[in-house]
Design a protein around this motif. Structure first.
Motif, mmCIF file in Angstrom:
data_model
loop_
_atom_site.group_PDB
_atom_site.id
_atom_site.type_symbol
_atom_site.label_atom_id
_atom_site.label_comp_id
_atom_site.label_asym_id
_atom_site.label_seq_id
_atom_site.Cartn_x
_atom_site.Cartn_y
_atom_site.Cartn_z
ATOM 1 N N GLU A 122 0.910 -0.882 0.128
ATOM 2 C CA GLU A 122 0.303 0.174 -0.157
ATOM 3 C C GLU A 122 0.950 1.537 -0.064
ATOM 4 O O GLU A 122 1.602 1.211 0.651
ATOM 5 N N ASP A 123 0.467 2.363 -1.044
ATOM 6 C CA ASP A 123 1.550 3.390 -1.184
ATOM 7 C C ASP A 123 2.778 3.080 -1.212
ATOM 8 O O ASP A 123 3.090 4.595 -1.059
ATOM 9 N N LYS B 221 5.565 0.320 -12.600
ATOM 10 C CA LYS B 221 4.324 0.052 -12.344
ATOM 11 C C LYS B 221 4.255 -1.410 -12.322
ATOM 12 O O LYS B 221 3.266 -1.635 -11.881
ATOM 13 N N ASP C 46 1.535 -0.354 -6.708
ATOM 14 C CA ASP C 46 0.740 0.119 -5.424
ATOM 15 C C ASP C 46 -0.197 -0.701 -5.717
ATOM 16 O O ASP C 46 -1.361 -1.028 -6.145
#
Lengths: 355, 331
Positions: free
Chosen positions: B36-37, B57, B62
């Motif tokens: 997360e984050d 990514k 995320d």
């Protein structure tokens, strides 16, 4: 949403505009053979449990069409994540039925190589495998593979939080995965109405991906909808939820007694919708089969049952040292120490037998 | 052949962990990081700072805010041949993933009779001392130690953080990697060329003769301070950094206690059924006739982690450690 059906309980064949399916007589005979052999294998496993050869068995009786139809929709490179009742799906993936029986006999917890048939281990804790399926599908997508994942769960598992999380991860990653829910109406003694007040197939709308409601006792409809959902996943268009409307004809498992919580009349209404009878009616009506076909198949089923029976009885108990094996890939000091202590303790017993 | 030239760099533990992830991502295309984050933000502690920018990514992901999903999909990725490193944002948030960790991650290798390997690292910032709100200061290591199939390790310094995380990622077994968040910004020299020790080896970080202080993670620094205070009182305290909690390096513990004949185990986790209980039990099994005093434990209480204004009372501090040392010498 309407129930997708291509074959009525009377064996009438219909076309569906969204789910076209072309089948040859040979394919139809193949599907019938799959269902019949799976049913025979399953019945043999029930018998073996009653005879004490298996500790437990979870029968798939009544769910043959949902499993054979969806399983036959997969390609060899696709990957399947079952729960623990997917004996028919295992059959379509070429898994030796004997592999499925080890855990029910108590000689292992599964133990087959999932990559041998792209069929993952049976997983007793419902919910978690859907997330494994999504992660696996995310990996496939990352590699640019032209394949998809088919993940099974039931109406009971639909209440598990992992199922909701799996939908979330699948949809935000557009993962190539198809969620196949066999709604067999009962989670041990709990009816589907106690799991959800809205149809399960509608749930995907909240996550932004399609849901399909299919007649789970119609092998052709299950094949058609799963095939199109897998193709959609392979095209990179993301997940699909399929709810197959079917019925668990037997108990949850051999330790269960369904008459304590449901009426036999319910079962009788489902007997009229039997997945094998309707395909047989269709095959016979169109002259795709003759008496010899059914005789040969019955013989093949008996041979399969015999092989399973003999195979189970011949399964050896595991070596006690197996408890310590494969706990870790690499050495672990405490496991090694306990194994040494256990073996030293065992060695203190005098061997019986001739002096 | 020994390294001819060793490269040292002074860095924080956060920097060292970031470097370990960066180098692992660089060296092995199968390594993926998710949590997360952790992408655009770089993690709430900035451990993953800049990694998404560098690796994209697809490799630094995320996640949705769902811990079971983070671990569950990591298992799926590992089944496909990836080596996922996941971040659980805080210790108290690991419990939604507990089912995946205990029933699946820990057991799948055995369930498959060795055919499946799950090289998953679960990174968890843990422990207190940062004045945080509820669920942000816990020490859940005992839950994971108790589960066969998991490896559990915790570095105490930046140098160990770099190398132990590299070793955890290289492990073919799942590793619960506990990062002492109160030490995240402590700096030390990191040797970027040579592994200091295997992942599961305990180390004497300050030799002594009279008593062994055994600790790991955040409590090692505390024990070093206690040893310093002990020296001022004329006591020679040995400090043992356990580093690994599963497996436990009981050989090194035993070797130390046989010389010092006294032992105090220190950790932030509750003492009741904690790591210290296991260590104390093993020491009395192996070193009973070498002991001058019972093995004592200093740690958290059998109470929920308190509001932060009380955490200095709950956590083992210098006074409580020295009190236990005094008790060990009074026996």
């Amino acid at each position: 949403m309407e129930l997708v059906q291509l074959l009525t309980p009377e064996g009438e064949r219909f076309e569906h505009p969204d789910h076209p399916l072309e089948t040859t007589p040979e394919e139809l005979r193949g599907l019938y053979r799959d269902m019949l052999l799976t049913r025979r294998f399953d019945a043999e496993a029930v018998t073996l449990q009653r005879q004490g050869e298996l500790g437990l068995w979870a029968s798939l009786l009544g769910q043959e069409a949902a499993q054979i139809g969806s399983g036959r929709a997969t390609c060899p490179d696709d990957y399947v994540f079952p729960c623990y009742r997917e004996h028919g799906v295992a059959w379509t993936r070429g898994v030796d039925p004997l592999n499925l029986l080890g855990m029910y006999r108590g000689v292992n917890h599964g133990g087959w190589d999932p990559d041998a048939n792209n069929f993952h281990l049976y997983t007793i804790v419902i919910g978690p495998p859907l997330l494994h399926a999504v992660g696996y599908a995310m990996g496939m997508a990352r590699e640019g593979a032209d394949s998809a994942v088919l993940a099974y769960f039931g109406d009971g598992a639909s209440s598990q939080g992992d199922v909701a999380e799996a939908f979330t991860f699948a949809t935000v990653n557009a993962a190539p995965v198809v969620f196949f829910c066999q709604n067999n109406q009962w989670a041990i003694s709990t009816p589907t109405s106690h799991q959800t007040r809205a149809p399960i197939h509608r749930r995907s709308a909240g996550w932004g991906f399609p849901g399909i409601h299919v007649d789970g006792n119609d092998v052709l409809a299950c094949l058609a909808v799963t095939r199109s959902a897998l193709e959609r996943a392979r095209r990179g268009e993301g997940p699909t939820l399929i709810e197959a409307h079917t019925y668990r004809m037997g108990p949850h498992a051999t330790s269960d007694e369904p008459r304590r919580y449901r009426d036999d009349s319910e079962r009788q209404t489902w007997e009229a919708k039997d997945p094998l009878l309707r395909l047989r009616a269709h095959l016979e009506k169109h002259g795709h089969t003759d008496a010899a076909y059914f005789e040969d198949l019955a013989q093949e089923a008996e041979q399969l049952a015999l092989r399973v029976r003999e195979g189970v009885r011949a399964m050896p108990d595991p070596d006690p040292a197996a408890m310590f094996r494969h706990v870790y890939v690499d050495e672990h000091a405490q496991v090694s120490e306990e194994q040494r202590e256990y073996e030293a303790f065992q060695a203190t017993f005098v061997q019986e037998g001739p002096q | 052949m020994r390294e001819s030239r060793q490269v040292f760099e002074k860095m924080t533990m956060v920097g060292a962990l970031n470097g370990a992830l960066r180098d692992a991502l660089d060296e092995d295309p199968k390594v993926v990081v998710q949590g997360e984050d952790i992408g655009r933000l770089g993690g709430v502690f900035r451990v993953t700072d800049g990694l998404q920018h560098r690796f994209g990514k697809d490799r630094v992901v995320d996640s949705p805010l769902a811990e079971s999903g983070i671990v569950g999909t990591a298992i799926g990725l590992a089944l496909r041949g990836f080596r996922p490193v996941v971040e659980i944002q805080f210790d108290g948030f690991v419990f939604p993933a507990f089912n995946q960790i205990v029933t699946q991650l820990a057991k799948m290798h055995a369930r498959s009779l060795g055919k499946v390997r799950l090289p998953v690292v679960v990174r968890i910032p843990y422990g207190g001392g940062i004045g945080a709100i509820e669920h942000h200061s816990e020490s859940p290591e005992a839950y994971f130690m108790h589960t066969a199939g998991l490896r559990v390790a915790s570095p105490a310094t930046a140098d160990d953080a770099y190398w132990m995380l590299r070793q955890a990622i290289a492990s073919d077994d799942p590793v619960i990697f506990l990062e002492p968040k109160r030490r995240y910004w402590d700096k030390c020299e990191v040797n970027l060329t040579t592994e200091p020790a295997p992942l599961h080896k305990a180390r004497v970080v300050r030799p002594g003769r009279d008593l062994t202080l055994a600790a790991y993670g955040p409590s090692v620094k505390l024990c070093l301070a206690a040893a310093e205070a002990g020296a001022a009182e004329g006591r020679s305290l040995e400090v043992l950094d356990l580093r690994s909690l599963s497996p436990l390096d009981t050989d090194t513990v035993e070797w130390s206690v046989r010389r010092t004949r006294r032992m105090v185990v220190v950790h932030e986790a509750p003492v009741f059924v904690g790591a210290g209980a296991e260590i104390a039990a093993r020491v009395q099994e192996r070193c009973f006739y070498h002991l001058e005093a019972p093995v004592l434990r200093v740690g958290g209480f059998h109470a929920p982690y308190p509001p932060s204004r009380l955490e200095e009372e709950y956590l083992p501090g210098l006074d409580r450690v020295m009190h236990a040392v005094d008790q060990a010498f009074a026996s």
